[in-house]
Design an enzyme around this catalytic site. Structure first.
Site, PDB file in Angstrom:
ATOM      1  N   LYS A 218     -14.278  36.948  59.628  1.00 60.28           N
ATOM      2  CA  LYS A 218     -14.523  35.734  60.407  1.00 60.28           C
ATOM      3  C   LYS A 218     -13.733  34.615  59.748  1.00 60.28           C
ATOM      4  O   LYS A 218     -14.300  33.782  59.024  1.00 60.28           O
ATOM      5  CB  LYS A 218     -16.023  35.391  60.429  1.00 60.28           C
ATOM      6  CG  LYS A 218     -16.856  36.252  61.353  1.00 60.28           C
ATOM      7  CD  LYS A 218     -18.270  35.681  61.509  1.00 60.28           C
ATOM      8  CE  LYS A 218     -19.084  36.481  62.506  1.00 60.28           C
ATOM      9  NZ  LYS A 218     -20.492  36.011  62.596  1.00 60.28           N
TER      10      LYS A 218
ATOM     11  N   LYS B  63     -12.853  37.546  55.491  1.00 58.68           N
ATOM     12  CA  LYS B  63     -11.788  38.388  56.048  1.00 58.68           C
ATOM     13  C   LYS B  63     -11.985  38.640  57.547  1.00 58.68           C
ATOM     14  O   LYS B  63     -11.036  38.611  58.322  1.00 58.68           O
ATOM     15  CB  LYS B  63     -11.788  39.715  55.275  1.00 58.68           C
ATOM     16  CG  LYS B  63     -10.541  40.540  55.452  1.00 58.68           C
ATOM     17  CD  LYS B  63     -10.597  41.734  54.514  1.00 58.68           C
ATOM     18  CE  LYS B  63      -9.902  42.910  55.124  1.00 58.68           C
ATOM     19  NZ  LYS B  63      -8.567  43.127  54.841  1.00 58.68           N
TER      20      LYS B  63
HETATM   21  N1  CTP Z   1     -27.803  38.097  67.902  1.00 56.62           N
HETATM   22  C1  CTP Z   1     -28.672  38.041  68.996  1.00 56.62           C
HETATM   23  N2  CTP Z   1     -28.929  36.842  69.599  1.00 56.62           N
HETATM   24  C2  CTP Z   1     -28.352  35.721  69.144  1.00 56.62           C
HETATM   25  C3  CTP Z   1     -27.483  35.752  68.031  1.00 56.62           C
HETATM   26  C4  CTP Z   1     -27.221  36.974  67.427  1.00 56.62           C
HETATM   27  O1  CTP Z   1     -29.219  39.060  69.408  1.00 56.62           O
HETATM   28  N3  CTP Z   1     -28.609  34.583  69.757  1.00 56.62           N
HETATM   29  C5  CTP Z   1     -27.501  39.381  67.288  1.00 56.62           C
HETATM   30  C6  CTP Z   1     -26.065  39.804  67.524  1.00 56.62           C
HETATM   31  O2  CTP Z   1     -25.917  40.412  68.790  1.00 56.62           O
HETATM   32  C7  CTP Z   1     -25.828  40.750  66.382  1.00 56.62           C
HETATM   33  C8  CTP Z   1     -26.720  40.195  65.266  1.00 56.62           C
HETATM   34  O3  CTP Z   1     -27.614  39.289  65.895  1.00 56.62           O
HETATM   35  O4  CTP Z   1     -26.293  42.020  66.743  1.00 56.62           O
HETATM   36  C9  CTP Z   1     -25.962  39.504  64.139  1.00 56.62           C
HETATM   37  O5  CTP Z   1     -25.214  38.465  64.656  1.00 56.62           O
HETATM   38  P1  CTP Z   1     -24.525  37.375  63.737  1.00 56.62           P
HETATM   39  O6  CTP Z   1     -23.064  37.401  63.990  1.00 56.62           O
HETATM   40  O7  CTP Z   1     -25.005  37.441  62.331  1.00 56.62           O
HETATM   41  O8  CTP Z   1     -25.211  36.063  64.338  1.00 56.62           O
HETATM   42  P2  CTP Z   1     -24.596  34.913  65.208  1.00 56.62           P
HETATM   43  O9  CTP Z   1     -25.680  33.903  65.366  1.00 56.62           O
HETATM   44  O10 CTP Z   1     -23.973  35.432  66.465  1.00 56.62           O
HETATM   45  O11 CTP Z   1     -23.470  34.330  64.225  1.00 56.62           O
HETATM   46  P3  CTP Z   1     -22.107  33.572  64.578  1.00 56.62           P
HETATM   47  O12 CTP Z   1     -22.444  32.370  65.396  1.00 56.62           O
HETATM   48  O13 CTP Z   1     -21.572  33.220  63.206  1.00 56.62           O
HETATM   49  O14 CTP Z   1     -21.237  34.572  65.311  1.00 56.62           O
END
Ligand code: CTP
Length: 143
Positions: A53, A51
């Protein structure tokens, strides 16, 4: 970031395909609260991920994501939530809400206001450069 030893911190996310950016986030939160503090990871339930993403295909289901996160030394507990908001946190005894730079939408804004009114600190941490779950999937596809 000043230390908040002994306090309880929470943070929100999906945390599918755990990667270095996630480990760094948990490590930084643990550094803030210290060994006596608590790190609670608010973990979004499977039904709500699609929902919020649209088009995002999950690799691990909730029980698996929860088990993986709870094996980490930096984390105390992974707690299910459906939607970011007051309902998700009101029964949790915590001191600090840790967010990433992408956590700016209206739901988070409302939660930040609630935190301010209820004596909870909000701490924004920078992301770790160069890695994300999305990026990881792209890299693997290209192998
Ligand atoms: N986060 C981080 N550094 C990254 C990736 C994520 O500090 N390189 C942190 C985000 O800021 C958030 C948490 O991890 O607080 C969860 O993020 P999530 O959306 O699960 O991870 P992403 O890798 O960003 O996933 P997506 O690519 O699907 O957005």
């Amino acid at each position: 970031m000043e230390k908040r030893f002994g306090q309880t911190a929470i943070t929100f996310g999906v945390f599918d395909l755990l990667h270095f950016g996630h480990f760094e986030l948990f490590r930084k939160i643990r550094e803030i609260v210290g060994p006596e503090g608590k790190v609670y990871v608010m973990l979004q339930i499977d039904e709500m991920i699609e929902k919020f993403k649209p088009g995002c295909k999950r690799v691990y289901d909730f029980p698996t994501r929860q088990k993986m996160i709870e094996t980490l030394r930096t984390v105390d507990k992974a707690i299910p939530y459906d939607i970011v908001g007051i309902d998700a946190v009101k029964n949790i005894d915590f001191d600090i809400l840790v967010v990433g730079p992408e956590h700016t939408n209206e739901r988070f804004q409302r939660l930040f206001r609630w935190c301010a009114e209820n004596g909870k600190e909000v701490v924004a941490l920078p992301r770790t450069e160069g890695i994300s779950t999305t990026r990881l999937k792209e890299i693997i596809q290209d192998l």
